[in-house]
Design a protein around this motif. Structure first.
Motif, PDB file in Angstrom:
ATOM      1  N   ASP A   1      -0.962  -7.398  14.495  1.00 10.64           N
ATOM      2  CA  ASP A   1      -1.853  -6.380  13.941  1.00 10.64           C
ATOM      3  C   ASP A   1      -1.995  -5.258  14.961  1.00 10.64           C
ATOM      4  O   ASP A   1      -2.218  -5.507  16.152  1.00 10.64           O
ATOM      5  CB  ASP A   1      -3.228  -6.970  13.624  1.00 10.64           C
ATOM      6  CG  ASP A   1      -4.158  -5.937  13.013  1.00 10.64           C
ATOM      7  OD1 ASP A   1      -3.886  -5.504  11.878  1.00 10.64           O
ATOM      8  OD2 ASP A   1      -5.151  -5.559  13.667  1.00 10.64           O
TER       9      ASP A   1
ATOM     10  N   SER B   1      -3.886  -1.308  15.521  1.00  6.30           N
ATOM     11  CA  SER B   1      -4.952  -0.459  14.988  1.00  6.30           C
ATOM     12  C   SER B   1      -5.252   0.692  15.931  1.00  6.30           C
ATOM     13  O   SER B   1      -4.943   0.644  17.129  1.00  6.30           O
ATOM     14  CB  SER B   1      -6.232  -1.283  14.763  1.00  6.30           C
ATOM     15  OG  SER B   1      -6.735  -1.772  15.999  1.00  6.30           O
TER      16      SER B   1
ATOM     17  N   SER C   1      -8.718   3.247  16.629  1.00  4.79           N
ATOM     18  CA  SER C   1     -10.132   3.381  16.284  1.00  4.79           C
ATOM     19  C   SER C   1     -10.764   4.544  17.035  1.00  4.79           C
ATOM     20  O   SER C   1     -10.286   4.967  18.092  1.00  4.79           O
ATOM     21  CB  SER C   1     -10.899   2.085  16.583  1.00  4.79           C
ATOM     22  OG  SER C   1     -10.855   1.765  17.953  1.00  4.79           O
TER      23      SER C   1
ATOM     24  N   ASN D   1      -3.831  -1.083   3.691  1.00  7.99           N
ATOM     25  CA  ASN D   1      -4.274  -1.246   5.076  1.00  7.99           C
ATOM     26  C   ASN D   1      -5.792  -1.231   5.153  1.00  7.99           C
ATOM     27  O   ASN D   1      -6.475  -0.549   4.382  1.00  7.99           O
ATOM     28  CB  ASN D   1      -3.717  -0.124   5.950  1.00  7.99           C
ATOM     29  CG  ASN D   1      -2.214  -0.197   6.096  1.00  7.99           C
ATOM     30  OD1 ASN D   1      -1.579  -1.116   5.586  1.00  7.99           O
ATOM     31  ND2 ASN D   1      -1.643   0.774   6.773  1.00  7.99           N
TER      32      ASN D   1
ATOM     33  N   LYS E   1     -12.169   2.377  12.254  1.00  6.55           N
ATOM     34  CA  LYS E   1     -11.003   1.650  12.727  1.00  6.55           C
ATOM     35  C   LYS E   1      -9.982   1.517  11.611  1.00  6.55           C
ATOM     36  O   LYS E   1     -10.289   1.006  10.534  1.00  6.55           O
ATOM     37  CB  LYS E   1     -11.411   0.255  13.217  1.00  6.55           C
ATOM     38  CG  LYS E   1     -10.321  -0.541  13.898  1.00  6.55           C
ATOM     39  CD  LYS E   1     -10.881  -1.810  14.521  1.00  6.55           C
ATOM     40  CE  LYS E   1      -9.853  -2.546  15.349  1.00  6.55           C
ATOM     41  NZ  LYS E   1     -10.421  -3.738  16.029  1.00  6.55           N
TER      42      LYS E   1
ATOM     43  N   HIS F   1      -6.280   0.019  10.540  1.00 10.01           N
ATOM     44  CA  HIS F   1      -5.205  -0.913  10.852  1.00 10.01           C
ATOM     45  C   HIS F   1      -3.892  -0.347  10.328  1.00 10.01           C
ATOM     46  O   HIS F   1      -3.806   0.068   9.160  1.00 10.01           O
ATOM     47  CB  HIS F   1      -5.497  -2.282  10.253  1.00 10.01           C
ATOM     48  CG  HIS F   1      -6.657  -2.981  10.898  1.00 10.01           C
ATOM     49  ND1 HIS F   1      -6.510  -4.035  11.763  1.00 10.01           N
ATOM     50  CD2 HIS F   1      -8.000  -2.748  10.804  1.00 10.01           C
ATOM     51  CE1 HIS F   1      -7.701  -4.433  12.171  1.00 10.01           C
ATOM     52  NE2 HIS F   1      -8.618  -3.675  11.602  1.00 10.01           N
TER      53      HIS F   1
END
Length: 258
Positions: free
Chosen positions: A26, A28, A30, A213, A255, A257
């Motif tokens: 994963d 991400s 943010s 997502n 955030k 992803h």
């Protein structure tokens, strides 16, 4: 010696990743915005900080990898880059047990900052070695506890090595999630014990936006007792009382992803 150990850890993680199976990953990015951040810069005042974070976490047949880089921008022309590189290597696993895995753990913490046009600031390179356990707690998405021996290398003049316990956790129900960490480190003659408790509470807006997502909106709460371990006997300029070393900050969080 520290650089050699860091290089060895990176090579070991890269080699293991190349020759083994990746189960999941994963990534991400943010954005965090909040006030009441203390000692950023180290002037005893509470300041507003904007933070952008790039984060990666993955699980592999050999263990797992977590890494992130923060870029902080704040008042008084304050800028900081902070990151962690943290692989873990599975030593043994258990079935039908609260303890899922026992891991050898390593973390490299690095940061540097500048304040104002004169470029004053700080830097650190900390190396943490330890052992931890992944836990199977009913109702939790994940949980772990890790003990570290921490080799500290800062220019705060409070760089004695110490010990650290780190807890991580995550829980979700539908699109709502709570996750975060707790770090507790021991004190030494030149710095005080620290407690850093930082949970994030988020709601996934992805389904509402029609995207697969996750797009999380929420808040992050940061409680940091004795931030940076700054001792009362040798405080930074502007630190006049114990509470000046404690951080209680609530920030807005977005955030995404990838």
């Amino acid at each position: 010696m520290k650089k050699q150990l860091l290089t060895a850890a990176i090579i070991a993680a890269s080699a293991a990743s190349a020759s083994a199976e990746q189960f999941w990953a994963d990534n991400s990015v943010s954005l965090l915005y909040g006030s009441d951040y203390t000692m950023t810069p180290a002037n005893g005042e509470e300041n507003t900080i904007t933070t952008m974070t790039l984060e990666h976490v993955s699980g592999h047949s050999w263990g797992g990898l977590f890494l992130f880089v923060d870029r902080l921008n704040g008042e008084s022309d304050y800028h900081e880059t902070y990151g962690e590189f943290s692989p873990k290597f599975t030593l043994t696993s258990f079935e039908d047990s609260v303890v899922k895995n026992i891991n050898a753990a390593f973390t490299y913490e690095f940061s540097s900052s500048t304040v104002g046009q004169n470029g004053s600031g700080f830097s650190q390179d900390n190396y943490l070695y330890g052992v931890g356990a992944d836990l199977a707690i009913p109702g939790m998405d994940f949980a772990s506890v890790t003990y570290y021996y921490s080799q500290r290398n800062t220019n705060f003049d409070n760089g004695d090595n110490d010990h650290q316990i780190t807890l991580t956790y995550g829980w979700s129900e539908g699109n709502f999630a709570i996750d975060g960490f707790l770090d507790w480190s021991t004190g030494t003659e030149d710095h005080d014990a620290e407690l850093n408790f930082t949970p994030q509470l988020t709601y996934n807006l992805g389904p509402m936006l029609g995207v697969q997502n996750k797009v999380k909106l929420g808040i992050e709460y940061s409680y940091w007792n004795n931030k940076f371990g700054v001792p009362v006997s040798n405080p930074f300029d502007g630190i006049e009382k114990d509470s000046d070393r404690d951080q209680n900050a609530v920030s807005l969080l977005l955030k995404v992803h990838l």
